[in-house]
Design an enzyme around this catalytic site. Structure first.
Site, mmCIF file in Angstrom:
data_model
loop_
_atom_site.group_PDB
_atom_site.id
_atom_site.type_symbol
_atom_site.label_atom_id
_atom_site.label_comp_id
_atom_site.label_asym_id
_atom_site.label_seq_id
_atom_site.Cartn_x
_atom_site.Cartn_y
_atom_site.Cartn_z
ATOM 1 N N HIS A 209 0.852 -1.348 0.033
ATOM 2 C CA HIS A 209 -0.028 0.244 0.141
ATOM 3 C C HIS A 209 0.799 1.214 0.077
ATOM 4 O O HIS A 209 0.313 2.355 -0.077
ATOM 5 C CB HIS A 209 -0.800 -0.083 1.293
ATOM 6 C CG HIS A 209 -0.463 0.285 2.656
ATOM 7 N ND1 HIS A 209 0.506 -0.551 3.082
ATOM 8 C CD2 HIS A 209 -0.009 1.251 3.294
ATOM 9 C CE1 HIS A 209 0.919 0.086 4.280
ATOM 10 N NE2 HIS A 209 0.576 1.075 4.240
HETATM 11 C C1 UD1 Z 1 -2.304 5.101 6.121
HETATM 12 C C2 UD1 Z 1 -1.059 5.475 6.772
HETATM 13 C C3 UD1 Z 1 -0.057 4.359 6.686
HETATM 14 C C4 UD1 Z 1 -0.661 3.062 7.146
HETATM 15 C C5 UD1 Z 1 -2.015 2.687 6.159
HETATM 16 C C6 UD1 Z 1 -2.606 1.417 6.780
HETATM 17 C C7 UD1 Z 1 -0.472 7.917 7.112
HETATM 18 C C8 UD1 Z 1 0.454 8.907 6.292
HETATM 19 N N1 UD1 Z 1 -0.511 6.489 6.207
HETATM 20 O O1 UD1 Z 1 -2.049 5.127 4.749
HETATM 21 O O2 UD1 Z 1 0.914 4.475 7.893
HETATM 22 O O3 UD1 Z 1 0.345 2.142 7.155
HETATM 23 O O4 UD1 Z 1 -2.642 3.701 6.472
HETATM 24 O O5 UD1 Z 1 -3.621 1.165 5.841
HETATM 25 O O6 UD1 Z 1 -1.238 8.141 7.690
HETATM 26 N N2 UD1 Z 1 -9.280 4.821 1.859
HETATM 27 C C9 UD1 Z 1 -10.506 4.461 1.775
HETATM 28 N N3 UD1 Z 1 -11.195 3.755 2.710
HETATM 29 C C10 UD1 Z 1 -10.702 4.063 4.089
HETATM 30 C C11 UD1 Z 1 -9.294 4.587 4.156
HETATM 31 C C12 UD1 Z 1 -8.867 5.288 3.033
HETATM 32 O O7 UD1 Z 1 -11.045 3.925 0.587
HETATM 33 O O8 UD1 Z 1 -11.202 3.635 5.190
HETATM 34 C C13 UD1 Z 1 -8.546 5.401 0.558
HETATM 35 C C14 UD1 Z 1 -8.740 6.925 0.592
HETATM 36 O O9 UD1 Z 1 -9.694 7.532 0.051
HETATM 37 C C15 UD1 Z 1 -7.170 6.897 -0.105
HETATM 38 C C16 UD1 Z 1 -6.361 5.932 0.322
HETATM 39 O O10 UD1 Z 1 -7.330 4.813 0.660
HETATM 40 O O11 UD1 Z 1 -7.452 7.192 -1.598
HETATM 41 C C17 UD1 Z 1 -5.511 6.159 1.160
HETATM 42 O O12 UD1 Z 1 -5.694 6.301 2.528
HETATM 43 P P1 UD1 Z 1 -4.913 7.301 3.421
HETATM 44 O O13 UD1 Z 1 -5.500 7.064 4.867
HETATM 45 O O14 UD1 Z 1 -4.732 8.675 2.890
HETATM 46 O O15 UD1 Z 1 -3.607 6.562 3.603
HETATM 47 P P2 UD1 Z 1 -3.030 5.045 3.608
HETATM 48 O O16 UD1 Z 1 -2.368 4.772 2.412
HETATM 49 O O17 UD1 Z 1 -4.480 4.265 4.175
#
Ligand code: UD1
Length: 367
Positions: A209
Site C-alpha cells: 500500500h
Molecule cells: C495510512 C497510513 C499508513 C498505514 C496505512 C494502513 C499515513 C500517512 N499513512 O496510509 O502509515 O500503514 O494507513 O492502511 O497516515 N481509503 C478508503 N477507505 C478507508 C481509508 C482510506 O477508501 O477507510 C482510501 C482513501 O480515500 C485514499 C487511500 O485509501 O484514497 C489512502 O488512504 P490514507 O488514509 O490517506 O492513507 P493510507 O495509504 O491508508
C-alpha cells in the site's frame, strides 16, 4: 486524570485496543484514570475501521471527527481543526497518540498548541527516509511530545540522541503484540480459504500500500510479475488496500497467481499470515507480527523503522531489487530461512506497563 486516547487509521486500532482494556482494568482497581476515545475518521470503511472495533472489542468512540481522506495537508488540517474544537470543550489532562499515521501528528500538534501534554506510544522509531509521510509524522510527533513509550532500546536511544530527557522515556514493549498474543485463540478462517483449496504453508500472503510501490502502475505491475513468476503455481493471497485497488482497477490488472480479496478483518488476517509459507509486504506492523509468529517475511522497502524485525526476526529488506526478491522467494519455497527471536518486552504485557506509568503520573499531578 482525564485521558484522550486517539486513533485514526487501521494500524492504530490494534495499538489502542489493549491500552483501553488495561485502563479499564486499573480503573476497576481504584485508579483515577479515565478516558475519552477519539476516532479521527482517517480510515472510515468498515473493512479498514469498523471491523477492527468489533473484533478487538474496542468501545464505540466517544467522539468521531469524521475527517476522511484527502491530500496529506488536507487530512492534517481537517483533523487538526476538528480535534482542536473537542480539546477546547473537554480539556483533557493528557492526549495519547499511537504510531505514525497522519492522525498521530495532527492531534499532537493541536494538543500542544493548547498546552495540553502529549504521550506518544511507539515513539522513537525512525526509517531515516524523509520521503515517507510516516517519517515526517514520527519526527514531528516526537519533537513535541512530553512522554515517550518505546518498543525497543534502539527507539529509546534515538530519542536520547535527539536530546530528550531520559526520565520522559519509558521502554515498555509493543502494544501491537499485546493484541496479537491476546487474539491467537480467537483467529478465524477466511471464507475464501477452503474455496481456494488453501492449507497450512501452501500459499504466500502479499500486502502492498505504500505510495512508493503502488502509485506508479508500471512499478507495481513489475513487482506483481516477478512474484507471479517465482511462485509458479503456489497461490498468493493478496488483500488489496483501497489505494492499491484503485490503481489495479484503473489499469484492468488480472492474474491467476493472486487471490485478490478485500482488506481483511483482524482475526482472518492473522489466521492467514500465521498459516502461510511466507509474507511479502511493504507494511511495518506486519513485519513485527511475522517476527513473533516466526513466518518468513520480505519487505519491499529500502529502509525499516523496525530494524529489530531484521536483526532478531524473520524479516529481510528487499528494497527495489527484483533479483533479490526472486532469490528470497525461492529460498522461502525451499525452507531455507532464518528463525525469528522475539524482541525483549514483546510479551503481551506492554499496555499494563503503560497504564501503571500513567497511573503514577496521575498520582503526581493530583498531589
Ligand atoms: C495510512 C497510513 C499508513 C498505514 C496505512 C494502513 C499515513 C500517512 N499513512 O496510509 O502509515 O500503514 O494507513 O492502511 O497516515 N481509503 C478508503 N477507505 C478507508 C481509508 C482510506 O477508501 O477507510 C482510501 C482513501 O480515500 C485514499 C487511500 O485509501 O484514497 C489512502 O488512504 P490514507 O488514509 O490517506 O492513507 P493510507 O495509504 O491508508
Amino acid at each position: 486524570m482525564k485521558l484522550f486516547i486517539v486513533a485514526g487509521a487501521r494500524p492504530n486500532f490494534m495499538k489502542i485496543a489493549p491500552l483501553i482494556k488495561a485502563v479499564d482494568e486499573i480503573r476497576s482497581q481504584g485508579s483515577s484514570l479515565e478516558y475519552i476515545l477519539v476516532h479521527t475518521g482517517q480510515h472510515y470503511d468498515y473493512n479498514m475501521s469498523g471491523s477492527f472495533f468489533e473484533q478487538l472489542g474496542i468501545p464505540k468512540p466517544d467522539i468521531h471527527l469524521n475527517s476522511g481522506s484527502g491530500t496529506q495537508a488536507e487530512q492534517t488540517a481537517s483533523i487538526m481543526v476538528a480535534f482542536e474544537k473537542v480539546l477546547i470543550v473537554h480539556k483533557p489532562d493528557l492526549v495519547i497518540v499511537v504510531g505514525d499515521v497522519t492522525s498521530t501528528m495532527a492531534c499532537s500538534i493541536s494538543a500542544k498548541k493548547l498546552n495540553i501534554e502529549v504521550a506518544h506510544i511507539e515513539a522513537g522509531i525512525r526509517s531515516y527516509d524523509n520521503s515517507m509521510p510516516e517519517e515526517i509524522n514520527r519526527l514531528v510527533t516526537d519533537s513535541i511530545s512530553d512522554y515517550f513509550f518505546t518498543t525497543t532500546q534502539w527507539a529509546t536511544d534515538n530519542l536520547v540522541n535527539s536530546g530528550i530527557a531520559t526520565e520522559r522515556i519509558f521502554l515498555v514493549g509493543n502494544t501491537m503484540i499485546d493484541t496479537l498474543l491476546a487474539n491467537l485463540k480467537k483467529l478465524t478462517k477466511p471464507d475464501f480459504y477452503d474455496e481456494q483449496g488453501l492449507s497450512q504453508k501452501t500459499y504466500f500472503t502479499l500486502t502492498l500500500h505504500r505510495p512508493s510501490n503502488v502509485d506508479n502502475y508500471s512499478k507495481l505491475k513489475n513487482i506483481l510479475n516477478v512474484i507471479s513468476e517465482q511462485v509458479h503455481d503456489i497461490p498468493v493471497v493478496f488483500p488489496v488496500h483501497p489505494r492499491t485497488r484503485k490503481i489495479l482497477d484503473d489499469n484492468g490488472f488480472s492474474s491467476n497467481s493472486f487471490i485478490l480479496v478485500e482488506p481483511m478483518g483482524y482475526h482472518d488476517f492473522i489466521f492467514t499470515i500465521k498459516n502461510c509459507k511466507g509474507i511479502i509486504t511493504d507494511s511495518g506492523g506486519i513485519t513485527e507480527e511475522a517476527t513473533v509468529l516466526d513466518i518468513p517475511c520480505l519487505t519491499l522497502r529500502n529502509t525499516t523503522e523496525r530494524p529489530e524485525t531484521v536483526e532478531y526476526g524473520t524479516n529481510v529488506l528487499i528494497g527495489d531489487d527484483m533479483n533479490k526478491l526472486s532469490t528470497a522467494i525461492r529460498k522461502i519455497i525451499n525452507n531455507d530461512w532464518k528463525t525469528g527471536k522475539v524482541p525483549p518486552l514483546w510479551d503481551g504485557k506492554t499496555s499494563q506497563r503503560i497504564t501503571e506509568i500513567l497511573n503514577h503520573l496521575a498520582e503526581k499531578i493530583e498531589h
